[in-house]
Design a protein around this motif. Structure first.
Motif, PDB file in Angstrom:
ATOM      1  N   LEU A   1     -10.933   4.766  -5.883  1.00  0.00           N
ATOM      2  CA  LEU A   1      -9.894   3.756  -6.007  1.00  0.00           C
ATOM      3  C   LEU A   1      -8.687   4.396  -6.670  1.00  0.00           C
ATOM      4  CD1 LEU A   1      -9.657   0.538  -5.835  1.00  0.00           C
ATOM      5  CD2 LEU A   1     -10.195   0.594  -8.245  1.00  0.00           C
ATOM      6  N   GLY A   2      -7.518   4.006  -6.263  1.00  0.00           N
ATOM      7  CA  GLY A   2      -6.318   4.551  -6.885  1.00  0.00           C
ATOM      8  C   GLY A   2      -5.094   3.774  -6.462  1.00  0.00           C
ATOM      9  N   ALA A   3      -3.985   4.123  -7.064  1.00  0.00           N
ATOM     10  CA  ALA A   3      -2.729   3.453  -6.721  1.00  0.00           C
ATOM     11  C   ALA A   3      -1.562   4.369  -7.036  1.00  0.00           C
ATOM     12  CB  ALA A   3      -2.600   2.151  -7.488  1.00  0.00           C
ATOM     13  N   ASN A   4      -0.545   4.267  -6.231  1.00  0.00           N
ATOM     14  CA  ASN A   4       0.741   4.907  -6.499  1.00  0.00           C
ATOM     15  C   ASN A   4       1.811   4.078  -5.791  1.00  0.00           C
ATOM     16  OD1 ASN A   4       0.816   5.711  -3.792  1.00  0.00           O
ATOM     17  ND2 ASN A   4       0.168   7.794  -4.225  1.00  0.00           N
ATOM     18  N   ALA A   5       3.020   4.579  -5.770  1.00  0.00           N
ATOM     19  CA  ALA A   5       4.111   3.816  -5.169  1.00  0.00           C
ATOM     20  C   ALA A   5       3.901   3.585  -3.671  1.00  0.00           C
ATOM     21  CB  ALA A   5       5.428   4.536  -5.407  1.00  0.00           C
ATOM     22  N   ASP A   6       3.130   4.449  -3.008  1.00  0.00           N
ATOM     23  CA  ASP A   6       2.886   4.294  -1.573  1.00  0.00           C
ATOM     24  C   ASP A   6       1.942   3.143  -1.252  1.00  0.00           C
ATOM     25  OD1 ASP A   6       4.487   6.492  -1.070  1.00  0.00           O
ATOM     26  OD2 ASP A   6       2.793   7.886  -1.129  1.00  0.00           O
ATOM     27  N   GLY A   7       1.040   2.825  -2.177  1.00  0.00           N
ATOM     28  CA  GLY A   7       0.106   1.743  -1.918  1.00  0.00           C
ATOM     29  C   GLY A   7      -1.142   1.833  -2.756  1.00  0.00           C
ATOM     30  N   PHE A   8      -2.074   1.001  -2.384  1.00  0.00           N
ATOM     31  CA  PHE A   8      -3.366   0.861  -3.050  1.00  0.00           C
ATOM     32  C   PHE A   8      -4.378   1.658  -2.233  1.00  0.00           C
ATOM     33  CE2 PHE A   8      -7.140  -2.160  -3.411  1.00  0.00           C
ATOM     34  CZ  PHE A   8      -7.568  -1.633  -4.600  1.00  0.00           C
ATOM     35  N   PHE A   9      -5.021   2.662  -2.867  1.00  0.00           N
ATOM     36  CA  PHE A   9      -5.947   3.550  -2.165  1.00  0.00           C
ATOM     37  C   PHE A   9      -7.382   3.099  -2.386  1.00  0.00           C
ATOM     38  CE2 PHE A   9      -8.888   7.133  -2.240  1.00  0.00           C
ATOM     39  CZ  PHE A   9      -8.703   7.630  -0.959  1.00  0.00           C
ATOM     40  N   VAL A  10      -8.139   3.018  -1.302  1.00  0.00           N
ATOM     41  CA  VAL A  10      -9.570   2.741  -1.352  1.00  0.00           C
ATOM     42  C   VAL A  10     -10.244   3.801  -0.488  1.00  0.00           C
ATOM     43  CG1 VAL A  10     -11.404   1.075  -0.906  1.00  0.00           C
ATOM     44  CG2 VAL A  10      -9.151   0.279  -1.628  1.00  0.00           C
ATOM     45  N   GLU A  11     -11.260   4.453  -1.041  1.00  0.00           N
ATOM     46  CA  GLU A  11     -11.939   5.537  -0.345  1.00  0.00           C
ATOM     47  C   GLU A  11     -12.542   5.033   0.962  1.00  0.00           C
ATOM     48  OE1 GLU A  11     -15.105   8.484   0.563  1.00  0.00           O
ATOM     49  OE2 GLU A  11     -15.548   6.509  -0.170  1.00  0.00           O
ATOM     50  N   ARG A  12     -12.382   5.806   2.012  1.00  0.00           N
ATOM     51  CA  ARG A  12     -12.808   5.550   3.380  1.00  0.00           C
ATOM     52  C   ARG A  12     -12.021   4.438   4.068  1.00  0.00           C
ATOM     53  NH1 ARG A  12     -19.194   5.644   3.220  1.00  0.00           N
ATOM     54  NH2 ARG A  12     -19.137   6.371   1.118  1.00  0.00           N
ATOM     55  N   ILE A  13     -10.960   3.962   3.419  1.00  0.00           N
ATOM     56  CA  ILE A  13     -10.007   3.062   4.081  1.00  0.00           C
ATOM     57  C   ILE A  13      -8.675   3.773   4.161  1.00  0.00           C
ATOM     58  CG2 ILE A  13      -8.694   0.926   3.907  1.00  0.00           C
ATOM     59  CD1 ILE A  13     -11.103  -0.381   2.622  1.00  0.00           C
ATOM     60  N   GLY A  14      -8.174   4.196   3.001  1.00  0.00           N
ATOM     61  CA  GLY A  14      -6.871   4.844   2.910  1.00  0.00           C
ATOM     62  C   GLY A  14      -5.934   4.012   2.060  1.00  0.00           C
ATOM     63  N   PHE A  15      -4.645   4.105   2.345  1.00  0.00           N
ATOM     64  CA  PHE A  15      -3.641   3.379   1.563  1.00  0.00           C
ATOM     65  C   PHE A  15      -3.335   2.033   2.211  1.00  0.00           C
ATOM     66  CE2 PHE A  15      -2.809   7.523  -0.247  1.00  0.00           C
ATOM     67  CZ  PHE A  15      -2.582   7.196  -1.576  1.00  0.00           C
ATOM     68  N   ILE A  16      -3.370   0.998   1.384  1.00  0.00           N
ATOM     69  CA  ILE A  16      -3.019  -0.354   1.804  1.00  0.00           C
ATOM     70  C   ILE A  16      -1.630  -0.643   1.248  1.00  0.00           C
ATOM     71  CG2 ILE A  16      -3.617  -2.796   1.612  1.00  0.00           C
ATOM     72  CD1 ILE A  16      -6.560  -1.860   1.231  1.00  0.00           C
ATOM     73  N   ASP A  17      -0.752  -1.127   2.092  1.00  0.00           N
ATOM     74  CA  ASP A  17       0.620  -1.435   1.706  1.00  0.00           C
ATOM     75  C   ASP A  17       0.631  -2.535   0.641  1.00  0.00           C
ATOM     76  OD1 ASP A  17       3.411  -1.516   1.774  1.00  0.00           O
ATOM     77  OD2 ASP A  17       3.422  -3.009   3.384  1.00  0.00           O
ATOM     78  N   TRP A  18       1.459  -2.351  -0.392  1.00  0.00           N
ATOM     79  CA  TRP A  18       1.545  -3.346  -1.473  1.00  0.00           C
ATOM     80  C   TRP A  18       1.996  -4.698  -0.947  1.00  0.00           C
ATOM     81  CZ3 TRP A  18      -1.137  -2.496  -5.491  1.00  0.00           C
ATOM     82  CH2 TRP A  18      -1.275  -1.213  -6.010  1.00  0.00           C
ATOM     83  N   ALA A  19       2.859  -4.709   0.067  1.00  0.00           N
ATOM     84  CA  ALA A  19       3.351  -5.977   0.625  1.00  0.00           C
ATOM     85  C   ALA A  19       2.238  -6.746   1.345  1.00  0.00           C
ATOM     86  CB  ALA A  19       4.509  -5.713   1.573  1.00  0.00           C
ATOM     87  N   SER A  20       1.163  -6.077   1.695  1.00  0.00           N
ATOM     88  CA  SER A  20       0.048  -6.722   2.394  1.00  0.00           C
ATOM     89  C   SER A  20      -0.936  -7.391   1.442  1.00  0.00           C
ATOM     90  CB  SER A  20      -0.719  -5.695   3.230  1.00  0.00           C
ATOM     91  OG  SER A  20       0.119  -5.131   4.196  1.00  0.00           O
ATOM     92  N   ILE A  21      -0.747  -7.206   0.143  1.00  0.00           N
ATOM     93  CA  ILE A  21      -1.681  -7.771  -0.834  1.00  0.00           C
ATOM     94  C   ILE A  21      -1.149  -9.104  -1.332  1.00  0.00           C
ATOM     95  CG2 ILE A  21      -2.761  -7.438  -3.084  1.00  0.00           C
ATOM     96  CD1 ILE A  21      -2.718  -4.424  -2.506  1.00  0.00           C
ATOM     97  N   ARG A  22      -1.913 -10.158  -1.074  1.00  0.00           N
ATOM     98  CA  ARG A  22      -1.542 -11.503  -1.503  1.00  0.00           C
ATOM     99  C   ARG A  22      -1.949 -11.745  -2.953  1.00  0.00           C
ATOM    100  NH1 ARG A  22      -4.325 -15.398   2.021  1.00  0.00           N
ATOM    101  NH2 ARG A  22      -2.685 -14.821   3.461  1.00  0.00           N
TER     102      ARG A  22
END
Length: 184
Positions: A81-102
């Motif tokens: 699990l991780g996070a940076n300005a690009d998005g929210f990282f989840v292993e075996r998924i990748g980066f999820i866009d911050w705008a996609s998180i409700r």
């Protein structure tokens, strides 16, 4: 050095905003499952050879499969699990866009005296559409344990449920760090 000879950049502000982070499994959670499975499997294979009982070798497949399934809990090279300005990282998924998180929500439950914590990430769309940078991983990892699951909601969006009690960080701190990125 006098006060006038000091660093000319010392008056500049430090960059503001959340700092990127990445966390992995708490290794002590996986040790018993992996090493225990390997030990029992190896013992059964050796006993099978010594006693000339091939059935024991077949039985050894079960604990060896348990060790294989839980191996990602020992792998320190890949953050879960991780996070940076690009998005929210989840292993075996990748980066999820911050705008996609409700919504980010922490759920706590207890089984006897064991405290379990999970992070529920409600998305504004399906998980496949929310991923901006998919992670590439080996095919054999598809049959190994992962730290998350998805749930399809009635409106067609997805909710990502991530187990935090298996990770090497405090669940409240993880949630606080994620919220700082989301609110930027």
């Amino acid at each position: 050095m006098s006060k006038t000879d000091s660093d000319p950049f010392s008056d500049l502000e430090k960059p503001k905003g959340p700092s990127p982070f990445a966390i992995g499994f708490n290794r002590s959670n996986g040790d018993p499952m992996v090493y225990g499975g390997l030990f029992v499997g190896a013992f059964l294979v050796i006993a099978s050879i010594v006693a000339d009982m091939p059935e024991l070798a077949l039985i050894a497949l079960a604990p060896l499969a348990v060790a294989f399934w839980h191996y990602p809990m020992l792998d320190r090279r890949v953050p879960q699990l991780g996070a940076n300005a690009d998005g929210f990282f989840v292993e075996r998924i990748g980066f999820i866009d911050w705008a996609s998180i409700r919504k980010l929500e922490l759920r706590r439950t207890a089984v006897r005296n064991i405290q379990l914590a999970s992070l529920e990430v409600s998305l504004t769309r399906s998980l496949a559409d929310a991923v901006t940078g998919p992670q590439i991983f080996p095919v054999w990892k598809k049959v190994m344990m992962r730290n998350w699951s998805t749930r399809r909601e009635a409106d067609g969006t997805d909710t990502l449920v991530i187990r935090l009690h298996t990770l090497s960080a405090d669940p409240e701190q993880v949630l606080a760090q994620l919220r700082t990125f989301r609110n930027v």
